[in-house]
Design an enzyme around this catalytic site. Structure first.
Site, PDB file in Angstrom:
ATOM      1  N   ILE A   1       7.277   7.998 -18.501  1.00  0.00           N
ATOM      2  CA  ILE A   1       6.862   9.230 -17.911  1.00  0.00           C
ATOM      3  C   ILE A   1       7.996   9.167 -16.476  1.00  0.00           C
ATOM      4  O   ILE A   1       7.891   8.282 -15.752  1.00  0.00           O
ATOM      5  CB  ILE A   1       5.681   9.504 -17.193  1.00  0.00           C
ATOM      6  N   ASP A   2       9.212   9.978 -16.684  1.00  0.00           N
ATOM      7  CA  ASP A   2      10.001  10.001 -15.571  1.00  0.00           C
ATOM      8  C   ASP A   2      10.017  11.051 -14.618  1.00  0.00           C
ATOM      9  O   ASP A   2       9.554  12.276 -15.011  1.00  0.00           O
ATOM     10  CB  ASP A   2      11.464  10.019 -16.192  1.00  0.00           C
ATOM     11  N   VAL A   3       9.764  10.953 -13.335  1.00  0.00           N
ATOM     12  CA  VAL A   3       9.355  11.756 -12.355  1.00  0.00           C
ATOM     13  C   VAL A   3      10.330  11.989 -11.308  1.00  0.00           C
ATOM     14  O   VAL A   3      10.794  11.171 -10.887  1.00  0.00           O
ATOM     15  CB  VAL A   3       7.939  11.612 -11.791  1.00  0.00           C
TER      16      VAL A   3
END
Length: 254
Positions: free
Chosen positions: A129-131
């Site tokens: 998950i890239d935020v």
């Protein structure tokens, strides 16, 4: 032995190891085989390799490179980057990799996670998950190497991925990645409180105190290191290394 896993996380672009800053401007690190041999000598417990730009450029993983890495490495390996089918995941695991890291394809179809987890076990499936913060300061999930914005929060997406069968989460703050300024502890804490599966904090580590902080205050089960294990120090040259184990043990035991 360290109770908290500390994992070198390497970026593979074509056949070269690189390191980005905030997912931009990949800088050349060196040959992947020589780097793997150094980590063998350093006796790291686990290593993660990410084929960056694969999905964005509609490029499949380089299976020849992956096989070379698997043949060379003594430690457990995980790989992510361009995995978009069960057959592809099966082939990578058959090479000797222990875990698959799946990101962008999840936005199209969560059934890949379900099928992989159902066949190989949840422990084999890591979701990435890239935020990144928007101009209002809200944390939103991105896909395709941080190029495509979604309306999802990390917490909501993490819960969906856990329900689909993910066994672990690799959580990266795009804003912090490669900066040496520390992990996004608040982001990590929000995600760890939302799920029951392990969360690997990634992006921003510059020293052992940062590692301690994201574990103690953020609730991370493991930590992935990029710049810290391929550079001497910030703004200095390439040096493949690993933090002193006794220092890590002392920091994570207090």
């Amino acid at each position: 032995m360290l109770r908290v896993r500390v994992i070198p996380c390497l970026q593979l672009l074509n056949e070269n190891l690189v390191k980005t800053v905030c997912f931009k401007k990949p800088g050349y690190i060196g040959d992947f085989i020589n780097t793997a041999r150094i980590f063998n000598e350093l006796e790291v417990d686990e290593m993660c390799v990410l084929g960056i730009r694969n999905t964005k450029q509609n490029r499949a993983p380089d299976f020849q490179v992956l096989q070379h890495l698997a043949n060379e490495c003594f430690m457990p390996l995980s790989y992510g980057g361009g995995i978009n089918s069960f057959e592809m995941g099966k082939e990578i695991l058959a090479m000797g990799y222990e875990k698959l890291v799946v990101n962008s394809h999840n936005f199209q179809d969560l059934k890949l996670i379900e099928r992989l987890a159902g066949h190989f076990g949840r422990q084999s499936v890591v979701v990435s998950i890239d935020v990144k913060k928007n101009w209002r300061g809200k944390q939103l999930v991105y896909s395709e190497s941080g190029q495509r914005k979604t309306t999802l929060t990390a917490e909501k997406w993490a819960m969906e991925l856990e329900s689909a069968g993910a066994g672990e989460i690799l959580l990266t703050s795009i804003d912090a990645e490669g900066t040496w300024e520390g992990f996004d502890v608040e982001l990590t804490r929000n995600v760890t409180k939302s799920v029951s599966i392990p969360v690997i904090a990634h992006g921003g580590a510059g020293n052992i105190d940062h590692v301690r902080e994201v574990v103690k205050k953020g609730g991370a089960s493991a930590v992935a290191l990029g710049s810290m294990v391929v550079y001497q120090k910030k703004d200095m040259g390439v040096l493949v290394n690993f933090p002193d184990r006794q220092e890590l043990l002392n920091a994570l035991s207090t």
